[in-house]
Scaffold this motif. Structure first.
Motif, PDB file in Angstrom:
ATOM      1  N   VAL A  40       0.826  -1.206   0.000  1.00 40.37           N
ATOM      2  CA  VAL A  40       0.000   0.000   0.000  1.00 40.37           C
ATOM      3  C   VAL A  40       0.863   1.261   0.000  1.00 40.37           C
ATOM      4  O   VAL A  40       2.047   1.227   0.373  1.00 40.37           O
ATOM      5  CB  VAL A  40      -0.943   0.035   1.220  1.00 40.37           C
ATOM      6  N   ASP A  41       0.254   2.374  -0.417  1.00 37.20           N
ATOM      7  CA  ASP A  41       0.885   3.683  -0.314  1.00 37.20           C
ATOM      8  C   ASP A  41       0.133   4.547   0.690  1.00 37.20           C
ATOM      9  O   ASP A  41       0.144   5.775   0.614  1.00 37.20           O
ATOM     10  CB  ASP A  41       0.942   4.380  -1.675  1.00 37.20           C
ATOM     11  N   TRP A  42      -0.507   3.910   1.663  1.00 35.43           N
ATOM     12  CA  TRP A  42      -1.291   4.628   2.661  1.00 35.43           C
ATOM     13  C   TRP A  42      -0.382   5.540   3.482  1.00 35.43           C
ATOM     14  O   TRP A  42       0.650   5.108   4.003  1.00 35.43           O
ATOM     15  CB  TRP A  42      -2.011   3.652   3.576  1.00 35.43           C
ATOM     16  N   ASN A  43      -0.779   6.787   3.593  1.00 33.59           N
ATOM     17  CA  ASN A  43       0.031   7.758   4.320  1.00 33.59           C
ATOM     18  C   ASN A  43      -0.864   8.855   4.878  1.00 33.59           C
ATOM     19  O   ASN A  43      -2.009   9.022   4.455  1.00 33.59           O
ATOM     20  CB  ASN A  43       1.101   8.363   3.391  1.00 33.59           C
ATOM     21  N   TYR A  44      -0.332   9.611   5.827  1.00 27.22           N
ATOM     22  CA  TYR A  44      -1.070  10.716   6.442  1.00 27.22           C
ATOM     23  C   TYR A  44      -0.567  12.077   5.956  1.00 27.22           C
ATOM     24  O   TYR A  44      -1.107  13.109   6.341  1.00 27.22           O
ATOM     25  CB  TYR A  44      -0.947  10.637   7.967  1.00 27.22           C
ATOM     26  N   VAL A  45       0.469  12.068   5.127  1.00 23.23           N
ATOM     27  CA  VAL A  45       0.975  13.315   4.561  1.00 23.23           C
ATOM     28  C   VAL A  45      -0.049  13.921   3.604  1.00 23.23           C
ATOM     29  O   VAL A  45      -0.146  15.142   3.470  1.00 23.23           O
ATOM     30  CB  VAL A  45       2.312  13.058   3.835  1.00 23.23           C
ATOM     31  N   ASN A  46      -0.842  13.083   2.964  1.00 23.21           N
ATOM     32  CA  ASN A  46      -1.791  13.532   1.950  1.00 23.21           C
ATOM     33  C   ASN A  46      -3.073  14.057   2.607  1.00 23.21           C
ATOM     34  O   ASN A  46      -4.158  13.525   2.409  1.00 23.21           O
ATOM     35  CB  ASN A  46      -2.092  12.389   0.973  1.00 23.21           C
ATOM     36  N   HIS A  47      -2.932  15.108   3.411  1.00 26.03           N
ATOM     37  CA  HIS A  47      -4.058  15.728   4.093  1.00 26.03           C
ATOM     38  C   HIS A  47      -4.338  17.094   3.479  1.00 26.03           C
ATOM     39  O   HIS A  47      -3.515  17.643   2.735  1.00 26.03           O
ATOM     40  CB  HIS A  47      -3.757  15.889   5.587  1.00 26.03           C
ATOM     41  N   LEU A  48      -5.490  17.653   3.805  1.00 23.91           N
ATOM     42  CA  LEU A  48      -5.858  18.989   3.346  1.00 23.91           C
ATOM     43  C   LEU A  48      -5.976  19.922   4.535  1.00 23.91           C
ATOM     44  O   LEU A  48      -6.690  19.628   5.498  1.00 23.91           O
ATOM     45  CB  LEU A  48      -7.197  18.954   2.601  1.00 23.91           C
ATOM     46  N   VAL A  49      -5.289  21.050   4.479  1.00 22.22           N
ATOM     47  CA  VAL A  49      -5.449  22.100   5.483  1.00 22.22           C
ATOM     48  C   VAL A  49      -6.634  22.968   5.065  1.00 22.22           C
ATOM     49  O   VAL A  49      -6.745  23.367   3.904  1.00 22.22           O
ATOM     50  CB  VAL A  49      -4.179  22.954   5.599  1.00 22.22           C
ATOM     51  N   VAL A  50      -7.537  23.247   5.998  1.00 25.70           N
ATOM     52  CA  VAL A  50      -8.703  24.086   5.742  1.00 25.70           C
ATOM     53  C   VAL A  50      -8.741  25.196   6.796  1.00 25.70           C
ATOM     54  O   VAL A  50      -7.935  25.214   7.720  1.00 25.70           O
ATOM     55  CB  VAL A  50     -10.005  23.256   5.780  1.00 25.70           C
ATOM     56  N   ASN A  51      -9.686  26.116   6.653  1.00 23.98           N
ATOM     57  CA  ASN A  51      -9.797  27.214   7.606  1.00 23.98           C
ATOM     58  C   ASN A  51     -10.126  26.675   8.997  1.00 23.98           C
ATOM     59  O   ASN A  51     -11.211  26.171   9.241  1.00 23.98           O
ATOM     60  CB  ASN A  51     -10.884  28.193   7.166  1.00 23.98           C
ATOM     61  N   GLY A  52      -9.167  26.739   9.889  1.00 24.06           N
ATOM     62  CA  GLY A  52      -9.390  26.281  11.249  1.00 24.06           C
ATOM     63  C   GLY A  52      -9.262  24.792  11.455  1.00 24.06           C
ATOM     64  O   GLY A  52      -9.531  24.292  12.554  1.00 24.06           O
ATOM     65  N   GLY A  53      -8.843  24.058  10.429  1.00 26.19           N
ATOM     66  CA  GLY A  53      -8.790  22.607  10.593  1.00 26.19           C
ATOM     67  C   GLY A  53      -7.845  21.916   9.631  1.00 26.19           C
ATOM     68  O   GLY A  53      -7.174  22.537   8.798  1.00 26.19           O
TER      69      GLY A  53
END
Length: 354
Positions: A275-288
């Protein structure tokens, strides 16, 4: 005009997404396709808790999107080939006079992967989104995708050699030529070149090494790096090598990076292989922060804690992402932030909405 791509932590006007449509990666069965619709919808509603979401919908999927998405998600129609809007849409930038710009990279199906990728419609998507967002189009002849770059908003850009220097993307271009174009379009004054991406990203439906699957900069001078601690996984060696490269690199101010490991979940394989499962691939949003979840309670919680420390003052929300990763990307790959600016109209033209 001087352009700069702001960090994802800059205030957003909205997040753009694209609703899935049938293609090579969506799935062959009804249950597979419905799982994809549900995954994209879950991300859209998670983001909408923090900021507006505009979903681009292929006209043939208009009725399905309306039914699946429900309320709270704005819809706008445009013919689509794929649904990885980070790559097929524009990269938003800000001008030195405060205006909103949208970089229109050349998109050729992640390096001309014509055995499965199609891009007849997606080739015009950046221009469509730019017009809808009220942004000035910033043209480019560089074949590139939004998932292939990460910026700190202060002149530093992370890239990978196997993407920007890919013969299927930019034959004949060298580092200097790529760096010059990133300086013109993104305001890059320092480019940190990583040799490669994750192992699975070089398999079918891969991008050949997108940086947003391996590293990001939550703040200037700091890198969050995907870590695969298990030696049985080929990315154990890959991520250790990448850490060494980053530790030897510097940002736009000339300072060394502080590299923070962001370990992946415990699962090593799925039905298709490693797998290439990772937590780096997240989205920063306003306040979260919208983080990928993998059904691994301990690892998901550990990732939330690391992300919360890296993005102080933001609430970290985990959204199940295995169905997204199974199709070739993560939450960052299916979203694109539009930075807020008082000089531009943030909302699409209401007359063009679905």
């Amino acid at each position: 005009m001087t352009w700069l791509m702001p960090a994802e932590t800059h205030e957003h006007a909205r997040t753009w997404m694209a609703f899935p449509r049938p293609n090579a990666s969506l799935g062959d069965t009804t249950s597979e396709r419905e799982a994809a619709y549900a995954a994209w919808t879950a991300v859209a509603h998670a983001v909408a808790e923090f900021e507006p979401v505009t979903m681009i919908v292929d006209p043939e999927e208009s009725a399905r999107a309306a039914s699946v998405l429900g309320g709270g998600i704005e819809r706008i129609e445009h013919p689509l080939d794929d649904y990885w809007v980070r790559d097929t849409g524009p990269s938003f930038v800000l001008g030195d006079d405060g205006r909103l710009g949208a970089v229109d990279w050349v998109f050729n199906g992640w390096g001309g992967q014509s055995d499965w990728a199609r891009w007849e419609n997606d080739a015009s998507l950046a221009r469509f989104v730019a017009e809808a967002a009220g942004a000035e189009l910033v043209g480019s002849e560089l074949v590139n995708e939004g998932g292939a770059i990460h910026v700190d908003g202060a002149g530093t850009v992370l890239v990978t050699e196997t993407v920007q220097l890919d013969p299927g993307r930019n034959p004949g271009l060298d580092r200097a030529a790529v760096e010059a174009e990133l300086a013109r379009t993104l305001g890059a004054t320092a480019v940190a070149w990583l040799p490669r991406g994750l192992t699975r990203d070089y398999e079918p439906f891969g991008t050949r090494g997108h940086v947003d699957m391996i590293a990001t900069m939550p703040s200037p001078g700091t890198v969050l790096l995907h870590s695969q601690p298990d030696p049985a996984h080929p990315d154990h060696a890959v991520t250790r090598m990448l850490r060494g490269v980053l530790e030897a690199a510097t940002d736009a101010t000339g300072r060394p990076f502080a590299v923070i490991d962001l370990p992946g979940p415990s699962t090593l394989r799925d039905a298709a292989g490693f797998v290439d499962w990772n937590y780096v691939n997240h989205l920063v949003v306003n306040g979260g922060v919208i983080a990928c979840g993998y059904g691994d309670e301990r690892a998901d919680a550990r990732a939330r804690a690391i992300l919360a420390e890296a993005y102080p003052g933001r609430r970290v929300v985990t959204v199940e992402a295995r169905e997204i990763l199974a199709r070739g990307g993560g939450i960052h790959c299916i979203t694109q932030q539009q930075p807020a600016t008082p000089a531009t109209a943030a909302a699409p033209d209401p007359e063009s909405r679905a």
